[in-house]
Motif scaffolding. Structure first.
Motif, PDB file in Angstrom:
ATOM      1  N   HIS A 119      15.137  -5.475  48.473  1.00 46.27           N
ATOM      2  CA  HIS A 119      14.126  -6.747  48.422  1.00 46.27           C
ATOM      3  C   HIS A 119      14.302  -7.720  47.214  1.00 46.27           C
ATOM      4  N   GLY A 120      13.998  -8.880  47.549  1.00 48.86           N
ATOM      5  CA  GLY A 120      13.845  -9.902  46.309  1.00 48.86           C
ATOM      6  C   GLY A 120      12.438  -9.565  45.761  1.00 48.86           C
ATOM      7  N   ARG A 121      12.544  -9.772  44.235  1.00 52.20           N
ATOM      8  CA  ARG A 121      11.572  -9.259  43.277  1.00 52.20           C
ATOM      9  C   ARG A 121      11.369 -10.627  42.591  1.00 52.20           C
ATOM     10  N   ALA A 122       9.731 -10.764  42.752  1.00 49.67           N
ATOM     11  CA  ALA A 122       9.119 -11.976  42.180  1.00 49.67           C
ATOM     12  C   ALA A 122       9.481 -11.784  40.560  1.00 49.67           C
ATOM     13  N   LYS A 123       9.508 -13.015  39.905  1.00 50.91           N
ATOM     14  CA  LYS A 123       9.541 -12.911  38.430  1.00 50.91           C
ATOM     15  C   LYS A 123       8.304 -13.733  38.134  1.00 50.91           C
ATOM     16  N   HIS A 124       7.490 -13.157  37.127  1.00 50.95           N
ATOM     17  CA  HIS A 124       6.300 -13.785  36.836  1.00 50.95           C
ATOM     18  C   HIS A 124       6.275 -14.564  35.587  1.00 50.95           C
ATOM     19  N   TYR A 164      18.054 -14.932  33.195  1.00 50.13           N
ATOM     20  CA  TYR A 164      19.295 -14.415  34.200  1.00 50.13           C
ATOM     21  C   TYR A 164      18.237 -13.697  35.235  1.00 50.13           C
ATOM     22  N   ASP A 165      17.063 -13.261  35.099  1.00 49.30           N
ATOM     23  CA  ASP A 165      16.218 -12.560  36.159  1.00 49.30           C
ATOM     24  C   ASP A 165      15.515 -13.369  36.823  1.00 49.30           C
ATOM     25  N   ILE A 166      15.535 -14.645  37.065  1.00 51.68           N
ATOM     26  CA  ILE A 166      14.658 -15.648  38.053  1.00 51.68           C
ATOM     27  C   ILE A 166      15.209 -15.338  39.333  1.00 51.68           C
ATOM     28  N   ARG A 167      16.276 -14.969  39.374  1.00 51.46           N
ATOM     29  CA  ARG A 167      16.843 -14.344  40.888  1.00 51.46           C
ATOM     30  C   ARG A 167      17.448 -13.065  40.645  1.00 51.46           C
ATOM     31  N   ALA A 168      16.315 -12.256  41.632  1.00 48.97           N
ATOM     32  CA  ALA A 168      16.495 -10.826  41.171  1.00 48.97           C
ATOM     33  C   ALA A 168      16.399  -9.959  42.426  1.00 48.97           C
ATOM     34  N   LEU A 169      16.866  -8.942  42.598  1.00 45.75           N
ATOM     35  CA  LEU A 169      16.812  -7.920  43.654  1.00 45.75           C
ATOM     36  C   LEU A 169      16.268  -6.558  43.292  1.00 45.75           C
TER      37      LEU A 169
END
Length: 655
Positions: free
Chosen positions: A252-257, A276-281
């Motif tokens: 799943h994609g993971r929301a970065k807060h 780096y973790d703006i785009r995350a799985l």
């Protein structure tokens, strides 16, 4: 998971349909006591009447607790809490018409609400008020220990409070937001409840720093479609690669807060595009072995980013969090963060202590994770015996719910939990008050170290004591960093306060006079005391001697220096031993403090093996000069230090 929205469920008349909402809850989690929740809903609807806003916030409150899988008593308390708080009904009504346990839980959360944790850092009040406040906070912590649901319901209540602040006065918004970021966000983190933590932090940050919030939110929203497409593409490639190796996974994609992005940007001094973790799985697999197998597939297919790998399975975080984090350059050349964990680890990460509570009055016997997350609450109570005043109470609570903790061992192998940055002296007072008061030396992993050395996890610490050794007033100097824990500071201050009053006054005057002479400044003690809100010069000296006032804060409170009295650059004369590396060590202090060196001159006396070094330094005000002088004075081999001044009558302070 059931979520309430403005559109439903609704009755034919357009009102929120409580029965339909309860039916959805029962379908999603049949373990809930439907009859209990029905009684709670009936009382809320009956008492709030036409107040749709009150009903809406009540159901949102219950939704939060349902979402973290709390038991029926907790969900019912969420439904009813705001009705009780706003006077629509009483705890007696709840006890009579719903359930005594629900009424008791609401009462516990209400008692937490009577204590404003922000008040704990305000100026001290009368001794009786201090004692009352300490007792209030202690009762709050005891309630949280007796029933951890009190803490969890309180966290959910703060989320609802933040949601309702939209039209509140600015000052009220900031007050509630700051309290959440300082206390309740770290509390949610310590209990491991990520689902509540991110909501608390993002909502609070919106009020605490609206411009930064809007800036990051707009950057996230502006690239959302592109980012989601990129994450979906990488996820599909990864799912196929894992499948080819026989690894079954949910991806799943993971929301970065927003708040976590801001903290990372600030901590690493980077721009939004460098996070780096703006785009995350997130990759969820069957067991631990599959976690490492999946990691191997990820690193085989894509180049990983150096220094962006953390194995929290082998080395869990202090709050029990377990997962593997890595960052790689994806197929489109962009960086993507990947988290790998098992289903159990995922539930623990999302729900924290709630995952161990679900529908049980007590967690399973031997549930170590649950016990560890509560043990810190019990440890907080230790301060109540010796602490006096709001500032100490506030710092102690905050130090015990901060993210970063270290774990060091005694010579006998007992592990001691301390806040990050704690020193051997903090360790000594943590072991026993007498060990701290008579601490003569410290060894870390067998080697002698200064008492203000910052400890790190895994070290073995040994304290040498001597009955003839007593505390040094220097230990209370914040800038010297000897003690970082409120417990150690409170013990030291109590020891000094027990000395004869005149002895403390004389010691404080000596400290002030020495500092003023070193800085070549003149100040009337009584006038300075008045500016600080103290009765007279003796009271000021006493406050400095026992650590109630820091010397640097006293200096910072002085009236602006008269024209020409503090020139820029300032010239300092240092008398020191003529040893190899002395000049390097002195200028290293300037570099560390990021101060510019305007001039330097050195003279050596071969007979006495001493040197006199004059440094021209650009400083921004008297407080910065005082900090610099204090740090230079403690360089090894420095005999004395003074500021050179053109004013002929400025060397001797009055008072």
């Amino acid at each position: 998971m059931v979520k309430l929205t403005q559109t439903g469920p609704r009755t034919a008349a357009g009102r929120f349909d409580g029965d339909a909402w309860l039916a959805q809850l029962s379908t999603a989690q049949p373990e809930h006591d439907h009859a209990l929740l029905s009684r709670a809903m009936r009382l809320v609807v009956e008492r709030t009447g036409d107040d749709g806003g009150a009903l809406l916030s009540s159901v949102e409150f219950a939704d939060l607790l349902f979402d973290v899988r709390m038991d029926s008593t907790s969900v019912a308390s969420g439904l009813l809490f705001r009705s009780v708080r706003t006077g629509y009904c009483s705890t007696q009504d709840v006890q009579r018409e719903v359930d005594p346990d629900v009424a008791e839980l609401i009462g516990g959360v209400e008692r937490v609400g009577t204590v404003s944790l922000l008040e704990l850092s305000n100026a001290p009040l009368l001794a009786t008020d201090n004692r009352d406040q300490v007792d209030n906070v202690r009762r709050m912590l005891v309630a949280m220990i007796d029933d951890v649901r009190v803490a969890i319901v309180k966290l959910a209540e703060r989320i609802i409070a933040l949601r309702l602040l939209k039209n509140a006065p600015y000052q009220r918004q900031r007050q509630v937001a700051n309290e959440v970021l300082v206390v309740f966000g770290p509390l949610a983190n310590r209990l491991g409840i990520w689902r509540l933590k991110w909501q608390l932090e993002d909502l609070a940050f919106r009020y605490e720093n609206p411009s930064e919030y809007r800036h990051i939110a707009s950057r996230l929203d502006g690239k959302r479609i592109e980012r989601e497409a990129n994450v979906s593409e990488v996820g599909a490639v990864l799912e196929a690669a894992l499948g080819a190796e026989g690894i079954k996974a949910e991806i799943h994609g993971r929301a970065k807060h927003i708040y976590s992005i801001w903290r990372k940007m600030r901590a690493k001094h980077i721009d939004f595009d460098q996070v780096y973790d703006i785009r995350a799985l997130r990759v969820v697999v069957a067991d631990t072995r599959a976690c490492y197998a999946a990691l191997g597939v990820v690193h085989t297919h894509w180049r990983h980013i150096p220094h962006e790998f953390d194995d929290y399975i082998a080395n869990p975080k202090d709050n029990g969090y377990r997962s593997i984090h890595t960052a790689v350059v994806g197929p489109d050349g962009r960086t993507v963060e990947i988290q790998i964990r098992t289903r159990e680890m995922h539930n623990d990460a999302e729900l924290g202590v709630c995952a161990h509570w679900a529908y049980k009055h007590e967690p399973a016997r031997g549930d170590a994770s649950y016990a560890e997350k509560l043990s810190w609450l019990r440890q907080v109570l230790e301060w109540h015996e010796e602490v006096g005043g709001f500032a100490h109470v506030g710092r102690e609570i905050r130090s015990n719910i901060e993210d970063a903790r270290i774990f060091v061992a005694t010579p006998g192998g007992h592990v001691v939990d301390l806040p990050d940055g704690a020193t051997p002296l903090d360790f000594a007072f943590r072991v026993h008050t007498d060990v701290g008061l008579h601490c003569a030396a410290a060894r870390v992993d067998g080697a002698m170290v200064p008492l203000n050395t910052a400890l790190i996890t895994g070290q073995r610490v040994e304290i040498d004591t001597d009955p003839g050794v007593t505390p040094n007033r220097e230990w209370l100097n914040h800038d010297r960093g000897y003690v970082r824990t409120p417990r150690a500071r409170a013990k030291l201050q109590a020891w000094f306060r027990a000395l004869p009053a005149q002895q403390n006054v004389d010691a404080g005057r000596a400290v002030l006079q020495q500092a003023f002479a070193r800085l070549a400044i003149v100040e009337d003690f009584d006038a300075l005391a008045a500016r600080l809100g103290l009765a007279n010069g003796d009271r000021l000296a006493f406050a400095v001697a026992v650590g109630e006032r820091q010397l640097i804060d006293v200096i910072a409170a002085m009236a602006p220096m008269r024209a020409g009295e503090l020139t820029n650059p300032v010239e300092l004369e240092v008398s020191c031993t003529d040893r190899s590396g002395m000049l390097h060590d002195l200028t290293a202090v300037l570099a560390e403090r990021r101060l510019s060196l305007a001039s330097i001159e050195a003279k050596i006396d071969a007979v006495s093996n001493t040197a006199t070094i004059r440094l021209g330094v650009e400083v921004d005000g008297l407080a910065e000069l005082a900090r610099l002088a204090d740090q230079l004075q403690h360089v090894s081999g420095v005999i004395s230090l003074r500021r050179l001044t053109r004013a002929p009558d400025s060397a001797v302070p009055r008072g």
